[in-house]
Design a protein around this motif. Structure first.
Motif, mmCIF file in Angstrom:
data_model
loop_
_atom_site.group_PDB
_atom_site.id
_atom_site.type_symbol
_atom_site.label_atom_id
_atom_site.label_comp_id
_atom_site.label_asym_id
_atom_site.label_seq_id
_atom_site.Cartn_x
_atom_site.Cartn_y
_atom_site.Cartn_z
ATOM 1 N N VAL A 18 0.861 -1.179 0.000
ATOM 2 C CA VAL A 18 0.000 0.000 0.000
ATOM 3 C C VAL A 18 0.897 1.228 0.000
ATOM 4 O O VAL A 18 1.680 1.440 0.935
ATOM 5 N N LEU A 19 0.809 2.042 -1.051
ATOM 6 C CA LEU A 19 1.612 3.255 -1.174
ATOM 7 C C LEU A 19 0.704 4.454 -0.939
ATOM 8 O O LEU A 19 -0.195 4.730 -1.748
ATOM 9 N N GLN A 20 0.895 5.154 0.186
ATOM 10 C CA GLN A 20 0.079 6.323 0.476
ATOM 11 C C GLN A 20 0.605 7.500 -0.334
ATOM 12 O O GLN A 20 1.775 7.871 -0.235
ATOM 13 N N ILE A 21 -0.275 8.124 -1.130
ATOM 14 C CA ILE A 21 0.161 9.177 -2.041
ATOM 15 C C ILE A 21 -0.269 10.562 -1.566
ATOM 16 O O ILE A 21 0.542 11.485 -1.484
ATOM 17 N N GLU A 22 -1.549 10.720 -1.241
ATOM 18 C CA GLU A 22 -2.045 11.998 -0.710
ATOM 19 C C GLU A 22 -2.978 11.715 0.457
ATOM 20 O O GLU A 22 -3.596 10.652 0.547
ATOM 21 N N GLY A 23 -3.094 12.707 1.374
ATOM 22 C CA GLY A 23 -3.970 12.541 2.527
ATOM 23 C C GLY A 23 -3.452 11.471 3.474
ATOM 24 O O GLY A 23 -2.258 11.150 3.491
ATOM 25 N N SER A 24 -4.346 10.916 4.273
ATOM 26 C CA SER A 24 -3.943 9.880 5.231
ATOM 27 C C SER A 24 -5.058 8.852 5.372
ATOM 28 O O SER A 24 -6.215 9.124 5.044
ATOM 29 N N LYS A 25 -4.698 7.680 5.884
ATOM 30 C CA LYS A 25 -5.681 6.623 6.065
ATOM 31 C C LYS A 25 -5.300 5.787 7.284
ATOM 32 O O LYS A 25 -4.120 5.472 7.497
ATOM 33 N N ALA A 26 -6.311 5.421 8.077
ATOM 34 C CA ALA A 26 -6.110 4.594 9.259
ATOM 35 C C ALA A 26 -6.339 3.129 8.907
ATOM 36 O O ALA A 26 -7.353 2.784 8.288
ATOM 37 N N TRP A 27 -5.406 2.290 9.322
ATOM 38 C CA TRP A 27 -5.459 0.863 9.023
ATOM 39 C C TRP A 27 -5.451 0.058 10.318
ATOM 40 O O TRP A 27 -4.834 0.461 11.310
ATOM 41 N N ARG A 28 -6.110 -1.062 10.281
ATOM 42 C CA ARG A 28 -6.010 -2.056 11.352
ATOM 43 C C ARG A 28 -5.607 -3.370 10.687
ATOM 44 O O ARG A 28 -6.352 -3.931 9.875
ATOM 45 N N VAL A 29 -4.421 -3.854 11.042
ATOM 46 C CA VAL A 29 -3.829 -5.019 10.384
ATOM 47 C C VAL A 29 -3.470 -6.055 11.431
ATOM 48 O O VAL A 29 -2.791 -5.746 12.415
ATOM 49 N N ASP A 30 -3.919 -7.278 11.242
ATOM 50 C CA ASP A 30 -3.554 -8.360 12.158
ATOM 51 C C ASP A 30 -2.035 -8.461 12.265
ATOM 52 O O ASP A 30 -1.317 -8.328 11.262
ATOM 53 N N GLU A 31 -1.551 -8.705 13.480
ATOM 54 C CA GLU A 31 -0.135 -8.823 13.819
ATOM 55 C C GLU A 31 0.570 -7.478 13.848
ATOM 56 O O GLU A 31 1.738 -7.398 14.269
ATOM 57 N N LEU A 32 -0.098 -6.426 13.406
ATOM 58 C CA LEU A 32 0.535 -5.105 13.373
ATOM 59 C C LEU A 32 -0.225 -4.093 14.213
ATOM 60 O O LEU A 32 0.363 -3.174 14.779
ATOM 61 N N GLY A 33 -1.543 -4.260 14.302
ATOM 62 C CA GLY A 33 -2.355 -3.333 15.086
ATOM 63 C C GLY A 33 -2.811 -2.131 14.281
ATOM 64 O O GLY A 33 -2.971 -2.208 13.065
ATOM 65 N N ASP A 34 -3.013 -1.006 14.957
ATOM 66 C CA ASP A 34 -3.509 0.220 14.322
ATOM 67 C C ASP A 34 -2.348 1.067 13.820
ATOM 68 O O ASP A 34 -1.406 1.374 14.570
ATOM 69 N N VAL A 35 -2.402 1.459 12.557
ATOM 70 C CA VAL A 35 -1.390 2.333 11.973
ATOM 71 C C VAL A 35 -2.086 3.355 11.089
ATOM 72 O O VAL A 35 -3.140 3.075 10.506
ATOM 73 N N THR A 36 -1.524 4.539 11.012
ATOM 74 C CA THR A 36 -2.023 5.576 10.114
ATOM 75 C C THR A 36 -0.947 5.883 9.088
ATOM 76 O O THR A 36 0.193 6.190 9.457
#
Length: 373
Positions: A154-172
């Motif tokens: 996943v390549l974030q290009i503009e703005g921001s997005k909140a993710w919840r990923v197993d084994e990783l937890g919450d990341v923005t």
């Protein structure tokens, strides 16, 4: 002098460390990996949307549910033909204003910067690559919690997005960040206080299971094609004898499997997916000057060379040419990738050099270099 980084290095930095610690097993986030503005931005999305776009080039998703195609397409005439899947831009924009996420699909086929990037990433990984982009308004959720059957960058290009990923937890993710999600890892995402534009690169990794299955399928019929014994269910002991025979046969087969042949077969299968034709191929096709000893040529950057039986195969994406092994010296000279004159192709006479060069140009495996360059 700054040396350009490979597509994979742009995504994850240290390629060797990523290969050892994360590939296929652990999600990671790479902060400020690179700027990906050269690949896509909101203005490009608008340009593609108003092309006019047609299904299935794009789709809309809201709160985990696909928006009905009839809600954002209409009928119109293109080239005198009535088509009913052209995107209605005003209705699409209204749906986005109401919280729908716009998904542009298979951009490796339709947007040259992403096509080149995916081609480079495919060369870096030896696996097939595809690309979709997601443009989400503030406060929107596109896909529900899910997992994919392939590797994902996943390549974030503009703005921001909140993710919840197993084994990783919450990341923005912020612009320039990269998230790697292995196959089968559950995840979900939503735009919160900002809109979000990100590119999802799907790596359709060839697996050991699939490669071995294809290797078995290429073998001539034998033990594996025999039916199970008659009445095997009522006398399961029959299976023990047959199974032992088949196991011995398989051990013999796998000891004789040529790993180089398996790798070459996998790469041919993957390369057939490529559809990237670098700038200049159309002009090369229309080239109206005779090709002779003075013509200068240069190989396509994607060109690869392999040996299959007693032939040499030159390939760049889906473009493929098989030539006799006897002209391997000339093939080697071309594959270096530097500009060379046809007269410098070794071990060929004048006529043979011209014929070989014309075939390479016709198959778009080399460019004709302008004499003034």
């Amino acid at each position: 002098m700054n040396v350009p980084r490979s597509a994979l290095a742009r995504c994850i930095g240290d390629v060797d460390q990523f290969a050892r610690e994360s590939w296929g097993c652990a999600p990671i986030v790479v902060r400020a990996a690179d700027s990906f503005a050269d690949l896509l931005d909101v203005d490009v999305v608008e340009r593609l949307l108003t092309a006019p776009a047609r299904r299935p080039m794009l789709r809309l998703v809201r709160d985990g549910v696909p928006v009905s195609v009839s809600d954002y397409t209409s009928s119109t005439r293109l080239g005198g033909v009535l088509v009913d899947d052209v995107v209605d831009v005003p209705r699409t924009l209204q749906l986005m204003a109401d919280g729908a996420t716009l998904v542009l699909q298979s951009l490796q086929h339709s947007w040259p910067p992403i096509a080149r990037f995916c081609s480079e990433l495919q060369s870096d990984t030896d696996h097939a690559v595809q690309a979709n982009c997601y443009l989400s308004p503030v406060g929107s959720t596109a896909l529900a919690r899910h997992c994919d059957g392939h590797e994902v960058f996943v390549l974030q290009i503009e703005g921001s997005k909140a993710w919840r990923v197993d084994e990783l937890g919450d990341v923005t993710l912020e612009p320039g960040d990269v998230l790697y999600i292995p196959r089968g890892t559950w995840h979900e995402a939503s735009a919160q206080n900002q809109f979000s534009l990100h590119l999802t690169i799907g790596v359709l990794a060839a697996t050991y299971r699939a490669a071995l299955r294809r290797a078995l399928d290429r073998l001539p019929g034998g033990q594996l094609d025999r039916p199970l014994p008659l009445r095997f269910a009522s006398d399961p002991d029959q299976l023990d004898v047959t199974r032992a025979q088949i196991a011995a046969s398989l051990r013999h087969v796998f000891y004789e499997v040529d790993s180089r042949r398996v790798a070459d077969d996998e790469m041919r299968r993957i390369s057939d997916r490529r559809r990237v034709f670098p700038h200049g191929h159309l002009r090369a096709l229309l080239h109206d000057r005779p090709i002779d000893d003075h013509t200068r040529i240069q190989a396509d950057p994607q060109l690869s060379v392999s040996k299959v039986d007693d032939r040499i195969v030159l390939q760049a994406g889906a473009r493929r040419l098989s030539v006799p092994f006897a002209i391997s010296a000339a093939v080697d000279a071309v594959s270096v990738g530097t500009v060379l004159a046809v007269r410098d192709l070794p071990e060929l006479d004048t006529a043979s050099r011209a014929v070989f060069a014309r075939r390479l140009v016709r198959e778009s495996l080399v460019f004709v270099v302008d004499p003034t360059e």
